[in-house]
Design a protein around this motif. Structure first.
Motif, mmCIF file in Angstrom:
data_model
loop_
_atom_site.group_PDB
_atom_site.id
_atom_site.type_symbol
_atom_site.label_atom_id
_atom_site.label_comp_id
_atom_site.label_asym_id
_atom_site.label_seq_id
_atom_site.Cartn_x
_atom_site.Cartn_y
_atom_site.Cartn_z
ATOM 1 N N LEU A 136 0.832 -1.206 0.000
ATOM 2 C CA LEU A 136 0.000 0.000 0.000
ATOM 3 C C LEU A 136 0.869 1.259 0.000
ATOM 4 C CD1 LEU A 136 -2.756 -1.102 2.544
ATOM 5 C CD2 LEU A 136 -3.064 -0.718 0.086
ATOM 6 N N VAL A 137 1.923 1.236 0.796
ATOM 7 C CA VAL A 137 2.841 2.386 0.825
ATOM 8 C C VAL A 137 3.511 2.567 -0.529
ATOM 9 C CG1 VAL A 137 4.965 3.294 1.855
ATOM 10 C CG2 VAL A 137 3.225 2.214 3.311
ATOM 11 N N PHE A 138 3.969 1.470 -1.103
ATOM 12 C CA PHE A 138 4.632 1.462 -2.407
ATOM 13 C C PHE A 138 3.717 2.069 -3.477
ATOM 14 C CE2 PHE A 138 6.199 -1.240 -6.093
ATOM 15 C CZ PHE A 138 7.484 -0.714 -6.146
ATOM 16 N N ALA A 139 2.463 1.623 -3.512
ATOM 17 C CA ALA A 139 1.507 2.151 -4.489
ATOM 18 C C ALA A 139 1.148 3.596 -4.182
ATOM 19 C CB ALA A 139 0.250 1.281 -4.506
ATOM 20 N N GLY A 140 1.007 3.921 -2.891
ATOM 21 C CA GLY A 140 0.683 5.297 -2.522
ATOM 22 C C GLY A 140 1.770 6.278 -2.920
ATOM 23 N N ALA B 52 9.933 10.072 3.618
ATOM 24 C CA ALA B 52 9.257 11.231 4.201
ATOM 25 C C ALA B 52 9.410 12.450 3.306
ATOM 26 C CB ALA B 52 9.825 11.518 5.589
ATOM 27 N N TRP B 53 10.633 12.678 2.820
ATOM 28 C CA TRP B 53 10.826 13.867 1.998
ATOM 29 C C TRP B 53 10.206 13.721 0.623
ATOM 30 C CZ3 TRP B 53 11.821 18.657 3.104
ATOM 31 C CH2 TRP B 53 11.984 19.537 2.033
ATOM 32 N N MET B 54 10.343 12.559 0.019
ATOM 33 C CA MET B 54 9.857 12.386 -1.350
ATOM 34 C C MET B 54 8.337 12.447 -1.431
ATOM 35 S SD MET B 54 12.390 12.272 -3.415
ATOM 36 C CE MET B 54 11.760 11.510 -4.911
ATOM 37 N N VAL B 55 7.634 12.053 -0.371
ATOM 38 C CA VAL B 55 6.171 12.140 -0.395
ATOM 39 C C VAL B 55 5.697 13.492 0.131
ATOM 40 C CG1 VAL B 55 4.018 11.148 0.468
ATOM 41 C CG2 VAL B 55 5.873 9.646 -0.237
ATOM 42 N N GLY C 70 -0.739 13.475 -1.805
ATOM 43 C CA GLY C 70 0.485 13.319 -1.021
ATOM 44 C C GLY C 70 0.301 13.818 0.400
ATOM 45 N N ALA C 71 -0.396 14.938 0.564
ATOM 46 C CA ALA C 71 -0.644 15.471 1.901
ATOM 47 C C ALA C 71 -1.515 14.516 2.711
ATOM 48 C CB ALA C 71 -1.312 16.842 1.791
ATOM 49 N N VAL C 72 -2.546 13.970 2.083
ATOM 50 C CA VAL C 72 -3.436 13.029 2.777
ATOM 51 C C VAL C 72 -2.666 11.783 3.207
ATOM 52 C CG1 VAL C 72 -5.402 11.472 2.490
ATOM 53 C CG2 VAL C 72 -5.551 13.848 1.693
ATOM 54 N N LEU C 73 -1.892 11.221 2.300
ATOM 55 C CA LEU C 73 -1.132 10.018 2.616
ATOM 56 C C LEU C 73 -0.136 10.271 3.745
ATOM 57 C CD1 LEU C 73 -0.495 8.780 -1.034
ATOM 58 C CD2 LEU C 73 -1.968 7.680 0.666
ATOM 59 N N SER C 74 0.521 11.420 3.705
ATOM 60 C CA SER C 74 1.483 11.761 4.752
ATOM 61 C C SER C 74 0.796 11.890 6.107
ATOM 62 C CB SER C 74 2.200 13.067 4.403
ATOM 63 O OG SER C 74 2.922 12.944 3.197
ATOM 64 N N LEU C 75 -0.359 12.533 6.128
ATOM 65 C CA LEU C 75 -1.084 12.721 7.385
ATOM 66 C C LEU C 75 -1.568 11.388 7.945
ATOM 67 C CD1 LEU C 75 -3.151 15.939 6.573
ATOM 68 C CD2 LEU C 75 -1.224 15.727 8.168
ATOM 69 N N ALA D 205 -0.413 9.997 11.513
ATOM 70 C CA ALA D 205 -1.430 9.710 12.528
ATOM 71 C C ALA D 205 -1.272 8.302 13.088
ATOM 72 C CB ALA D 205 -2.826 9.890 11.925
ATOM 73 N N VAL D 206 -1.009 7.325 12.206
ATOM 74 C CA VAL D 206 -0.826 5.946 12.664
ATOM 75 C C VAL D 206 0.411 5.830 13.549
ATOM 76 C CG1 VAL D 206 -0.349 3.583 11.933
ATOM 77 C CG2 VAL D 206 -2.047 4.950 10.702
#
Length: 268
Positions: free
Chosen positions: A150-154, A227-230, A250-255, A259-260
């Motif tokens: 999921l992270v890879f695809a995100g 962290a930086w690339m996303v 990207g902002a949504v995925l980072s948040l 949060a997790v």
């Protein structure tokens, strides 16, 4: 940057190499939206080369040289296989073509592409380890594979629109896509999820069979890269690259990831 520099100073010699490379990658990524033309192409190559080097050296520092070499081999072979099939059949990503800007190819796949997979794969595996650390031990490997995929695809949700904009590849039928992204089809996301599941399962096996328990490295470098690339990429998309859709994703995925991690930290 001061945090990364402090980490470099505290780390032992095996861990310093990937951390230094990660800091150089961040500097190159900062330069990307400020350049154009052939200079931007050179910066893109620099980012991918540094990112792939971070993955190999970080895996080696964290788990031993055999793991670093195995990660390199497994990711490159998997990337060439998936991309060659994708180019030839349109599955699993959808129909697309590479431009000549990416240089030499193997089975139609530019050399830079498996290196980009390598840049993304190991940080995704490492981050998934953090995100699943509270999962029951017996279920943790399977959970880590799914979360890493999921992270890879995100990550690709953010990266792909940027590279399409740069002219490195084009999609035959870019719609329907995610809301706000009209240059990359949903089939690409499905393809990355499938490829991610296969690749992360392979990495799980590789690490289990090759890792040393006494390797002195840390996971700081690959975590800095992702962290930086996303998050940094989302900022660049919003302010300089005129890619508001991928910036929002990207902002949504980072948040979500933050949060997790914050929730896990509170439960420790």
């Amino acid at each position: 940057m001061s945090v990364a520099t402090a980490a470099v100073r505290r780390a032992g010699a095996p861990a310093r190499v990937p951390l230094v490379l990660a800091v150089l990658l961040v500097l190159a990524a900062v330069a990307y939206p400020l350049t154009d033309g052939t200079v931007r192409d050179a910066v893109s190559w620099t980012i991918v080369l540094l990112g792939s080097a971070v993955s190999v050296t970080a895996a080696a520092a964290r788990h031993g040289g055999r793991t670093g070499a195995a990660v390199l081999a497994v990711v490159v072979v998997a990337a060439v296989a998936f991309e060659a099939v994708g180019l030839g059949t349109g599955y699993p990503y959808g129909e697309y073509t590479y431009s000549d800007a990416l240089g030499p190819t193997l089975l139609g796949v530019p050399f830079l592409v498996p290196l980009a997979w390598l840049m993304m794969a190991w940080p995704s595996h490492v981050l998934a380890g953090l995100l699943t650390r509270r999962v029951r031990p017996g279920r943790r490997p399977a959970a880590r594979v799914v979360v890493a995929a999921l992270v890879f695809a995100g990550w690709d949700v953010v990266l792909d629109p940027q590279l399409v904009q740069a002219g490195y590849w084009t999609w035959t039928r870019p719609r329907p896509g995610l809301p706000g992204i009209d240059t990359v089809p949903l089939t690409n996301l499905a393809g990355w999820l499938l490829a991610g599941l296969v690749l992360m399962a392979l990495l799980e096996v590789v690490v289990a069979r090759t890792a040393r328990a006494d390797a002195p490295g840390t996971d700081a470098a690959p975590l800095l890269v992702i962290a930086w690339m996303v998050a940094g990429g989302a900022l660049a998309h919003a302010l300089w690259l005129d890619l508001p859709g991928s910036a929002a994703w990207g902002a949504v995925l980072s948040l979500v990831v933050l949060a997790v991690l914050a929730l896990q930290a509170r439960r420790r």
